[in-house]
Design a protein around this motif. Structure first.
Motif, PDB file in Angstrom:
ATOM      1  N   SER A 215       0.732  -1.316  -0.068  1.00 14.66           N
ATOM      2  CA  SER A 215      -0.079   0.035   0.052  1.00 14.66           C
ATOM      3  C   SER A 215       0.746   1.301  -0.026  1.00 14.66           C
ATOM      4  O   SER A 215       0.605   2.150  -0.675  1.00 14.66           O
ATOM      5  CB  SER A 215      -0.970   0.068   1.340  1.00 14.66           C
ATOM      6  N   LEU A 216       1.802   1.110   0.629  1.00 13.67           N
ATOM      7  CA  LEU A 216       2.918   2.318   0.848  1.00 13.67           C
ATOM      8  C   LEU A 216       3.627   2.664  -0.517  1.00 13.67           C
ATOM      9  O   LEU A 216       3.929   3.699  -1.058  1.00 13.67           O
ATOM     10  CB  LEU A 216       3.795   2.072   1.709  1.00 13.67           C
ATOM     11  N   LYS A 217       3.799   1.330  -1.256  1.00 21.76           N
ATOM     12  CA  LYS A 217       4.770   1.593  -2.565  1.00 21.76           C
ATOM     13  C   LYS A 217       3.609   1.765  -3.665  1.00 21.76           C
ATOM     14  O   LYS A 217       4.049   2.283  -4.605  1.00 21.76           O
ATOM     15  CB  LYS A 217       5.075   0.039  -2.782  1.00 21.76           C
ATOM     16  N   TYR A 218       2.419   1.400  -3.614  1.00 27.77           N
ATOM     17  CA  TYR A 218       1.499   1.751  -4.515  1.00 27.77           C
ATOM     18  C   TYR A 218       0.056   2.249  -4.026  1.00 27.77           C
ATOM     19  O   TYR A 218      -1.067   1.488  -3.865  1.00 27.77           O
ATOM     20  CB  TYR A 218       1.198   0.403  -5.623  1.00 27.77           C
ATOM     21  N   PRO A 219       0.235   3.407  -3.709  1.00 26.13           N
ATOM     22  CA  PRO A 219      -1.096   3.946  -3.168  1.00 26.13           C
ATOM     23  C   PRO A 219      -2.003   3.849  -3.992  1.00 26.13           C
ATOM     24  O   PRO A 219      -3.276   4.347  -3.631  1.00 26.13           O
ATOM     25  CB  PRO A 219      -0.615   5.287  -2.615  1.00 26.13           C
ATOM     26  N   GLN A 220      -1.821   4.388  -5.153  1.00 23.55           N
ATOM     27  CA  GLN A 220      -2.879   4.439  -6.210  1.00 23.55           C
ATOM     28  C   GLN A 220      -3.678   3.306  -6.541  1.00 23.55           C
ATOM     29  O   GLN A 220      -4.762   3.156  -7.310  1.00 23.55           O
ATOM     30  CB  GLN A 220      -2.476   5.158  -7.730  1.00 23.55           C
ATOM     31  N   HIS A 221      -3.183   2.115  -6.221  1.00 26.26           N
ATOM     32  CA  HIS A 221      -3.658   0.635  -6.561  1.00 26.26           C
ATOM     33  C   HIS A 221      -4.247   0.056  -5.130  1.00 26.26           C
ATOM     34  O   HIS A 221      -4.403  -1.243  -5.014  1.00 26.26           O
ATOM     35  CB  HIS A 221      -2.775  -0.098  -7.129  1.00 26.26           C
ATOM     36  N   MET A 222      -4.787   0.738  -4.108  1.00 30.60           N
ATOM     37  CA  MET A 222      -5.097   0.293  -2.910  1.00 30.60           C
ATOM     38  C   MET A 222      -6.343  -0.587  -2.784  1.00 30.60           C
ATOM     39  O   MET A 222      -6.724  -1.288  -2.006  1.00 30.60           O
ATOM     40  CB  MET A 222      -5.086   1.384  -2.028  1.00 30.60           C
ATOM     41  N   ALA A 223      -7.359  -0.069  -3.838  1.00 34.60           N
ATOM     42  CA  ALA A 223      -8.235  -0.664  -3.980  1.00 34.60           C
ATOM     43  C   ALA A 223      -8.421  -2.152  -4.254  1.00 34.60           C
ATOM     44  O   ALA A 223      -9.190  -2.982  -4.047  1.00 34.60           O
ATOM     45  CB  ALA A 223      -9.413  -0.116  -5.149  1.00 34.60           C
ATOM     46  N   PHE A 224      -7.333  -2.483  -5.180  1.00 34.40           N
ATOM     47  CA  PHE A 224      -7.026  -3.724  -5.590  1.00 34.40           C
ATOM     48  C   PHE A 224      -6.387  -4.898  -4.282  1.00 34.40           C
ATOM     49  O   PHE A 224      -6.182  -5.819  -4.563  1.00 34.40           O
ATOM     50  CB  PHE A 224      -5.943  -3.735  -6.757  1.00 34.40           C
TER      51      PHE A 224
END
Length: 719
Positions: A215-224
């Motif tokens: 989540s910290l590495k890819y905050p734009q994909h937290m929904a997945f």
């Protein structure tokens, strides 16, 4: 691979005799229930309960497990997350446990008349007596179970693998579960709970840590990055590093081996549609349509202009007719004659005629020079301006004031136009001279501009430094003083001086400030906007901007300094088209960093022992006379539990135990045949044996002997 829930309701419940026990593996992650003697459980589901509200009715329902995702879309789950009955692998929420047992027995096929079969249910090692007592009470009172037996899941898994010949009678069971991890020694096939060791680290912590890192590495994909998906990624891609430090350095150096160990998860991606270039026929069609629309707009504008001209001509004829009628009337009767027309005097009618003429000429697109000449000619028609006031009537005095205003405005516009024309002419002459100088000697001209730019830049920076630090009395603006006077700009220093002067003038006597009119001038001086920061650019800054623009035009290597104070537009980040790579989640260090907490729990802030240290603690709890026994224990270390499926765990645990044991100690680490289902299968085979009824206790025994008897209750695993 992820575990799949099995929740189909069984229909053969009545075909089993009442003496056939029901086996329940009550794990922290999954609930498994089935019949004794079978190889696999009948019903499997997540050991959680949710209580969402229906989106339309607002009614609260209880949902056990997470099996029906299609049903949950009709409910609001934001205020009610999944809840577990466990706290560090100990059941303490028996309201939730009752929901889970209701669902488990219902899926097994139990009707509303109760459960008339003996029950074997698993628990954690050294389970508190209060939890065991409440569980027995729940099974006896709520479901009418005739008899109950409690056993440890790790012990059932060890005895099951012992019968398969995988491990010996003496050994260690290392069970890494969902919430906790245990190390249990076995002597002659029986667990020695006095020497067992426990750590509150399990698969839950590994999944939670991995979810945080991604989540910290890819905050734009937290929904997945849902919990279930991260759990699947953990089971599919994570592994245990044999040497954690060297593995981290491998990825820090970005070697080829690190690239080979990196895994990517491709998210759903739909590429943007590619725009096809229009054909020649399409371009011609759009051009024809655009020309048609333009012609239509021109016709509409021409019609509107003709209508406007017609209106102005009618208005002009009406004003000319009114002016001729006024000329036939005596001067004394003019105000009475014009009372109903809205005009006060003949001059006002003439002014209106002039304005209408201007609008008419402007609408007819006549030349601007003729309009300006007409405006200058009409501006001279102010007959009442030079007439003394004592010779005018009150109405004429009002008209005179209006004419003075109109004349002043007309003269101001004329002066402004003249000034703009002179400035434009002067600018053109200056640019022409500059161009002539450049053509005569381009190199000398460029060097001259650079020298002038450098001098002006230093001057502007000096002024800005003075404005920020204040004008120092010693004349050295860069002396680095930190006094209050040097921190204030000129405007603040002036306000402070005025306040100080007023205070000294007032003296120590009576406060008489405001008695004189001069005192109130102080407020006017203080309210003036003397702040240099709000002033526009001075002549030097304007000249610096002009020279900078000129250098950018003729010198491609020139770059204006940001600190020069020029108005430079910030580079707006250009948006780019998203590609398939933007929807990929790369797992590199996370693959071995997350399961590393099983050996180093301090990574996530848990001050407890790892799996290898737990083995050493459990061995040290034996008496000194059992050194030969310790060698037998280390020669048969069985890995079981859901978190023991990571690749490399056996080798890492063997290396860790070898470092804490004497040299030459036989160490053998083996994995269970099926770390997930061996506990239930071991309990199922035990419940099907003839010795099982001797290990159970009935409701009558529970009511007669009470809680103290449950404290001394001990289940025997060797048949």
């Amino acid at each position: 691979m992820p575990f799949i829930s099995q929740i189909e309701r069984q229909t053969d419940y009545k075909s089993f005799p009442s003496s056939c026990p029901i086996v329940i593996d009550n794990g922290g992650s999954y609930f498994r229930i089935g019949w004794a003697g079978e190889c696999d459980p009948r019903v499997i589901f997540r050991n959680i309960v949710q209580r969402p509200r229906h989106k339309s009715t607002g009614e609260t329902v209880s949902v056990v497990g997470d099996h029906d995702t299609g049903l949950l879309k009709y409910f609001d789950c934001t205020r009610s997350g999944p809840r577990s009955a466990f706290d560090n692998n100990v059941v303490y929420q028996f309201e939730i446990m009752e929901y889970i047992l209701d669902f488990g027995f219902d899926r097994l096929g139990v009707d509303g008349h109760g459960v008339d079969h003996p029950v074997l249910i698993t628990e954690c090692p050294c389970n508190p007596v209060s939890s065991r007592c409440r569980m027995a009470e729940l099974l006896f009172e709520s479901y009418g179970v005739p008899s109950v037996a409690f056993g440890v899941d790790a012990a059932f898994s060890y005895t099951y693998n012992q019968r398969l010949g995988i491990c010996d009678k003496e050994g260690l069971a290392v069970c890494s579960g969902f919430n906790t991890s245990h190390v249990i020694p076995f002597v002659e096939g029986e667990p020695v709970f006095e020497a067992c060791c426990r750590s509150n680290v399990g698969g839950y912590h590994v999944t939670d840590y991995m979810k945080q890192l991604l989540s910290l590495k890819y905050p734009q994909h937290m929904a997945f990055l849902t919990w279930e998906k991260v759990e699947d990624l953990k089971m599919e891609h994570c592994y245990i590093a044999q040497d954690y430090s060297s593995e981290v350095k491998l990825f820090q150096n970005k070697t080829k081996e690190a690239e080979e160990k990196t895994r990517c998860w491709q998210l759903p991606f739909t590429p943007a549609p590619v725009e096809e270039q229009p054909s020649a026929e399409e371009i011609a069609r759009k051009a024809a349509y655009k020309e048609k629309q333009g012609q239509r707009l021109r016709e509409m504008a021409e019609s509107k202009r003709a209508s406007r001209i017609n209106e102005l001509e009618n208005e002009l004829r009406g004003l000319d007719f009114l002016l001729r009628q006024v000329e036939k009337v005596d001067d004394d009767s003019v105000p009475e004659f014009l009372s109903d027309t809205g005009y006060l005097s003949k001059q006002e009618i003439e002014s209106s005629i002039s304005k209408v003429n201007q609008s008419l000429r402007r609408t007819k697109r006549e030349q601007v020079e003729l309009e300006e000449k007409a405006e200058a000619a009409t501006a001279e028609k102010f007959p009442l301006v030079d007439v003394p006031d004592n010779m005018l009537t009150p109405e004429q005095l009002k008209e005179k004031k209006k004419q003075i205003f109109l004349k002043t405005t007309a003269e101001g516009r004329q002066r402004a136009r003249q000034k703009r024309a002179e400035e434009e002419l002067q600018r053109e002459k200056h640019n022409q001279l500059e161009e002539e100088k450049r053509l005569e000697n381009p190199e000398a001209y460029l060097e001259q501009l650079r020298t002038k730019y450098k001098g002006l830049l230093e001057k502007v920076e000096q002024k800005k430094l003075l404005k920020s630090n204040g004008n120092n009395s010693n004349g050295n603006p860069t002396s680095g003083g930190v006094g209050r006077g040097e921190r204030m700009n000129a405007a603040k220093k002036e306000r402070m001086r005025l306040l100080t002067t007023a205070a000294f003038d007032r003296g120590k006597g009576e406060d008489t400030f405001g008695a004189r009119d001069e005192d109130w001038q102080l407020y006017k001086l203080m309210s003036k906007d003397n702040d240099d920061d709000d002033e526009g650019p001075d002549e030097d800054e304007a000249e610096l901007i002009r020279i900078s623009s000129r250098l950018q035009d003729i010198d491609p290597t020139f770059t204006a300094k940001p600190e020069s104070g020029l108005r430079q537009t910030a580079d707006v980040p250009r948006s780019r088209t998203l590609t398939q790579e933007d929807f990929q989640i790369s797992m590199a260090v996370e693959r071995f960093r997350c399961p590393e907490i099983l050996f180093n729990p301090n990574i996530v802030g848990i001050d407890q022992s790892g799996l290898d240290e737990m083995v050493g603690v459990s061995l040290r709890r034996f008496s000194p006379q059992g050194k030969g026994l310790e060698e037998k224990l280390t020669s048969s270390i069985l890995l079981t539990g859901g978190s023991s499926q990571f690749s490399g765990l056996s080798d890492r645990l063997e290396a860790g135990v070898r470092m804490i044991r004497p040299c030459g100690t036989p160490i053998r680490v083996i994995r269970a045949s099926d770390p997930i289902y061996d506990a239930w299968r071991g309990a199922s085979s035990y419940a099907a044996s003839l010795h099982f009824p001797q290990q159970t206790f009935t409701k009558m025994d529970y009511e007669e002997k009470g809680e103290d008897w449950l404290r001394t209750y001990k289940f025997r695993y060797s048949l």
